[in-house]
Design an enzyme around this catalytic site. Sequence first.
Site, PDB file in Angstrom:
ATOM      1  N   ARG A 101       1.053  -1.389  -0.153  1.00  0.00           N
ATOM      2  CA  ARG A 101      -0.074   0.093  -0.133  1.00  0.00           C
ATOM      3  C   ARG A 101       1.035   1.236   0.044  1.00  0.00           C
ATOM      4  O   ARG A 101       1.784   1.656   1.042  1.00  0.00           O
ATOM      5  CB  ARG A 101      -1.048   0.072   1.144  1.00  0.00           C
ATOM      6  CG  ARG A 101      -1.411   1.219   1.422  1.00  0.00           C
ATOM      7  CD  ARG A 101      -2.665   1.130   2.602  1.00  0.00           C
ATOM      8  NE  ARG A 101      -3.839   0.586   2.005  1.00  0.00           N
ATOM      9  CZ  ARG A 101      -5.210   0.522   2.429  1.00  0.00           C
ATOM     10  NH1 ARG A 101      -5.308   1.381   3.516  1.00  0.00           N
ATOM     11  NH2 ARG A 101      -6.137  -0.023   1.824  1.00  0.00           N
ATOM     12  N   HIS A 128      -7.145   0.989  -6.453  1.00  0.00           N
ATOM     13  CA  HIS A 128      -7.549  -0.039  -5.328  1.00  0.00           C
ATOM     14  C   HIS A 128      -7.909  -1.343  -5.770  1.00  0.00           C
ATOM     15  O   HIS A 128      -9.226  -1.549  -5.514  1.00  0.00           O
ATOM     16  CB  HIS A 128      -8.198   0.752  -4.183  1.00  0.00           C
ATOM     17  CG  HIS A 128      -8.281   0.119  -2.828  1.00  0.00           C
ATOM     18  ND1 HIS A 128      -7.358  -0.935  -2.563  1.00  0.00           N
ATOM     19  CD2 HIS A 128      -8.961   0.428  -1.566  1.00  0.00           C
ATOM     20  CE1 HIS A 128      -7.831  -1.221  -1.374  1.00  0.00           C
ATOM     21  NE2 HIS A 128      -8.578  -0.625  -0.837  1.00  0.00           N
ATOM     22  N   GLN A 131     -10.059  -3.817  -3.353  1.00  0.00           N
ATOM     23  CA  GLN A 131     -11.249  -3.389  -3.043  1.00  0.00           C
ATOM     24  C   GLN A 131     -12.323  -3.665  -3.983  1.00  0.00           C
ATOM     25  O   GLN A 131     -13.389  -4.218  -3.735  1.00  0.00           O
ATOM     26  CB  GLN A 131     -11.337  -1.877  -2.721  1.00  0.00           C
ATOM     27  CG  GLN A 131     -12.764  -1.230  -2.503  1.00  0.00           C
ATOM     28  CD  GLN A 131     -12.887  -1.781  -0.975  1.00  0.00           C
ATOM     29  OE1 GLN A 131     -12.139  -1.722  -0.011  1.00  0.00           O
ATOM     30  NE2 GLN A 131     -14.191  -2.468  -0.969  1.00  0.00           N
ATOM     31  N   CYS A 259     -16.428   1.654   0.256  1.00  0.00           N
ATOM     32  CA  CYS A 259     -15.071   0.850   0.835  1.00  0.00           C
ATOM     33  C   CYS A 259     -14.600   0.764   2.138  1.00  0.00           C
ATOM     34  O   CYS A 259     -13.978   0.164   2.674  1.00  0.00           O
ATOM     35  CB  CYS A 259     -13.982   1.188  -0.202  1.00  0.00           C
ATOM     36  SG  CYS A 259     -13.495   2.845   0.008  1.00  0.00           S
TER      37      CYS A 259
HETATM   38  N1   CP Z   1     -11.245   0.017   2.214  1.00  0.00           N
HETATM   39  C1   CP Z   1      -9.947  -0.436   2.740  1.00  0.00           C
HETATM   40  O1   CP Z   1      -9.072  -0.520   2.159  1.00  0.00           O
HETATM   41  O2   CP Z   1      -9.971  -0.122   4.144  1.00  0.00           O
HETATM   42  P1   CP Z   1      -8.830  -0.051   4.888  1.00  0.00           P
HETATM   43  O3   CP Z   1      -7.982   1.290   4.509  1.00  0.00           O
HETATM   44  O4   CP Z   1      -8.896  -0.140   6.359  1.00  0.00           O
HETATM   45  O5   CP Z   1      -7.558  -0.996   4.549  1.00  0.00           O
HETATM   46  N1  NVA Z   2      -9.907   6.546  -1.277  1.00  0.00           N
HETATM   47  C1  NVA Z   2      -9.529   6.168   0.180  1.00  0.00           C
HETATM   48  C2  NVA Z   2      -9.737   4.860   0.295  1.00  0.00           C
HETATM   49  C3  NVA Z   2      -9.403   4.120   1.713  1.00  0.00           C
HETATM   50  C4  NVA Z   2      -9.764   2.698   1.748  1.00  0.00           C
HETATM   51  C5  NVA Z   2      -8.123   6.578   0.461  1.00  0.00           C
HETATM   52  O1  NVA Z   2      -7.232   6.647  -0.455  1.00  0.00           O
HETATM   53  O2  NVA Z   2      -7.723   7.129   1.636  1.00  0.00           O
END
Ligand code: CP
Ligand code: NVA
Length: 300
Positions: A101, A128, A131, A259
């Site tokens: 990430r 993502h 997701q 999400c």
């Molecule tokens: N939706 C999602 O990716 O959640 P986190 O940021 O908690 O991993």
């Molecule tokens: N768009 C959000 C998604 C988190 C899961 C972010 O990037 O912070």
Amino acid sequence: MNFISICDFDAARISDLLDLAISLKEKRMKGESSELLKNKSLGMLFEKSSTRTRISFEVAMTDFGGHALYLSRRDLQLERGEPLEDTARVLSGYVHAIMIRAFKHETVSKIAEHATVPVINGLSDLEHPCQSLADLMTIKEAKGKFTGLKFVWIGDGNNVCNSSILSCALMGMDIIVACPKGYEPDAKIISNAKALGCKVEITDNPKKAAGGADVLYTDVWVSMGDEEEKEDRLKTLGPFQINKDLIDIADGDVIVMHCLPAHRGQEITDEVMNDSHSVIFTQAENRLHAQKALLLKLLG
Ligand code: CP
Ligand code: NVA
């Protein structure tokens, strides 16, 4: 094989993966388990916070008799200047796959370029895809099909929105994104989706977009990395909220998706989070099952 974009898999492969995810979910509910990834390790490199991604990947590996290592960038030599290239090569010598990430999508691409094991994008500023797998699984469970569904995104045209557009393109759904000017999804993603034959519409009118929607989806207005723009974002995105008024405009069987994490009172109301149309917490659970299927495809 890497999983950096949802488009790394074609529709047939995604359908196959979703069927596997649904059967893994049933098995888990019955208490059946199998050590399909015994002695396999997943390295999970995080530059940003996570609840769902971290825990679902870790539990997925544990359920299969394998092991997941949480690697915070802060604690690695990366933080003191060790190159990404070297980190990717070194990790490849220890673990069977790397999940990352990252703030920048280029960081994920660079790790993938230099790793010799599969690399999974656990969220970047561009996409993502993990997701999206859980989202597609949730839509399949709720609607039993994809083709012809009207998917409506309300709010910021962010990373999750980009992957949703590509998911719609792959699985035969039309998508309308209702966002303020300046908050549109990535232009290249839109053109890639259109090249796959997807009808992508961008509008700044959420009420018009929501008419007859089968899926209403939103995400935070301030993504990780956008914190400096918080004040502007909250002001500009204010009218782009999923609330009861929007549900009433959508199809009677609309499902509401997010999400998570959610900010109640901003992009979604508390009432809608808990409404019978909401599949939000099923979506979160499905991260586990969908990623188990993904891990089996990449490592099994
Ligand atoms: N939706 C999602 O990716 O959640 P986190 O940021 O908690 O991993
Ligand atoms: N768009 C959000 C998604 C988190 C899961 C972010 O990037 O912070």
